[in-house]
Enzyme design. Structure first.
Site, PDB file in Angstrom:
ATOM      1  N   PRO A   8     -13.597  -5.539  31.246  1.00 20.54           N
ATOM      2  CA  PRO A   8     -14.138  -6.646  30.459  1.00 20.54           C
ATOM      3  C   PRO A   8     -15.193  -6.132  29.478  1.00 20.54           C
ATOM      4  CG  PRO A   8     -14.163  -7.159  32.796  1.00 20.54           C
ATOM      5  CD  PRO A   8     -13.802  -5.717  32.670  1.00 20.54           C
ATOM      6  N   GLU A   9     -15.190  -6.670  28.270  1.00 22.25           N
ATOM      7  CA  GLU A   9     -16.169  -6.288  27.261  1.00 22.25           C
ATOM      8  C   GLU A   9     -17.118  -7.467  27.033  1.00 22.25           C
ATOM      9  OE1 GLU A   9     -14.307  -4.422  23.828  1.00 22.25           O
ATOM     10  OE2 GLU A   9     -12.518  -3.978  24.992  1.00 22.25           O
ATOM     11  N   LYS A  64     -22.477  -5.209  28.735  1.00 22.33           N
ATOM     12  CA  LYS A  64     -21.542  -5.641  29.777  1.00 22.33           C
ATOM     13  C   LYS A  64     -22.240  -5.880  31.117  1.00 22.33           C
ATOM     14  CE  LYS A  64     -18.249  -2.588  27.487  1.00 22.33           C
ATOM     15  NZ  LYS A  64     -17.503  -1.317  27.615  1.00 22.33           N
ATOM     16  N   ARG A 269      -9.078   7.739  24.514  1.00 21.67           N
ATOM     17  CA  ARG A 269      -8.758   6.316  24.578  1.00 21.67           C
ATOM     18  C   ARG A 269      -7.591   5.989  23.658  1.00 21.67           C
ATOM     19  NH1 ARG A 269     -13.151   3.539  26.742  1.00 21.67           N
ATOM     20  NH2 ARG A 269     -11.580   1.963  27.135  1.00 21.67           N
TER      21      ARG A 269
END
Ligand code: ZN
Length: 280
Positions: A8-9, A64, A269
């Site tokens: 989650p960001e 976060k 990434r």
């Protein structure tokens, strides 16, 4: 669709925070059920005892990180990592085997459950006296929704690093992750491997504007859900249908319509961009 867990960001964490504010603010903790000796950095000594009888006074977020503040100055830091979730339920029913920590409230009608299938999450109790040291050690940058355009431009201009890993670095700007960085760079027409010091101040200021717009729009849509993310009421987000490049590799670019969205690896990434709109 992707089935690997996605961290989650900022928009997802903000969605959780807003749900918590509606659900547990000013509630008094009656009992703590703890079954998570593996939780990272968990301070277990006296944890449950110290929490009992405390009221939840406020709930904050930086990047976060979620901070559940208690009425005695202590607080709980929660980081959801990959699969961590905070869920509110009606206080009835059995626990799931992945429910590592449960706060039961005095009213007996509700509880807050910290569930984490992969167990990378953090749920840490910080007594009032350790607050300063905790924030010194956290080394967190300015929240992406709070950083000014001037500060954003100044910091990024001063670094000689590729823009994508720089934006992912939580000690620089806090809250961005793989999905939103790809979207922000696409909207700004900046190649993810471009060196930040070589991007013009005007372009960086434009990027700041796209960052705010993208994050706010994602919050309005309760975040992005590919697999495990849900808000505190166990509902998924809707922003995945608005993503323009992330998870769209092979599709025609929604802006130029000339090139297909390409997926490459930048700083380990998976990175999505349009080779026509985002030239190096
Ligand atoms: Zn394009």
């Amino acid at each position: 669709m992707l089935f690997i867990p996605i961290m989650p960001e900022l928009p997802e964490v903000e969605t959780v925070v807003r749900g918590l504010r509606k659900g547990i603010l000013r509630r008094k903790i009656a009992k703590v059920v703890y079954c998570a000796p593996h939780l990272k950095k968990m301070n277990t000594r006296g944890f449950a005892r110290d929490l009992m009888g405390r009221n939840i006074s406020s709930i904050d977020r930086i990047g976060k990180n979620i901070f559940i503040n208690l009425d005695d100055g202590a607080f709980i830091q929660v980081h959801l990592r990959m699969t961590g979730r905070l869920i509110m339920d009606n206080g009835k029913g059995d626990y799931d085997c992945h429910d590592h920590l449960i706060l039961e409230f005095v009213d007996g009608k509700s509880r807050l459950v910290f569930r984490d299938v992969r167990k990378f999450g953090q749920f840490v109790y910080i007594p009032a006296g350790r607050k300063e040291r905790f924030f010194d050690e956290l080394k967190i940058g300015i929240d992406a929704l709070k950083i000014s355009a001037e500060e954003f431009t100044r910091i990024l201009k001063s670094k000689n690093r590729m823009i994508k890993p720089l934006l992912l670095d939580q000690s620089i700007v806090a809250g961005l992750g793989n999905i939103y960085v790809d979207e922000i760079l696409f909207k700004s027409r900046v190649h993810p491997q471009k060196i930040s010091s070589r991007i013009s101040a005007r372009k960086l200021s434009e990027m700041h504007r796209h960052m705010l717009k993208t994050l706010r729009s994602a919050i309005d849509n309760m975040g992005t859900t590919f697999d495990s993310f849900s808000n505190v009421n166990n509902e998924p987000g809707n922003f995945q249908s608005y993503l323009q490049v992330y998870a769209n590799a092979g599709n025609l670019c929604p802006r130029c319509g000339k090139n297909k969205i390409k997926k490459i690896v930048v700083a380990q990434r998976g990175t999505h961009y349009c080779p026509y709109c985002q030239k190096l």
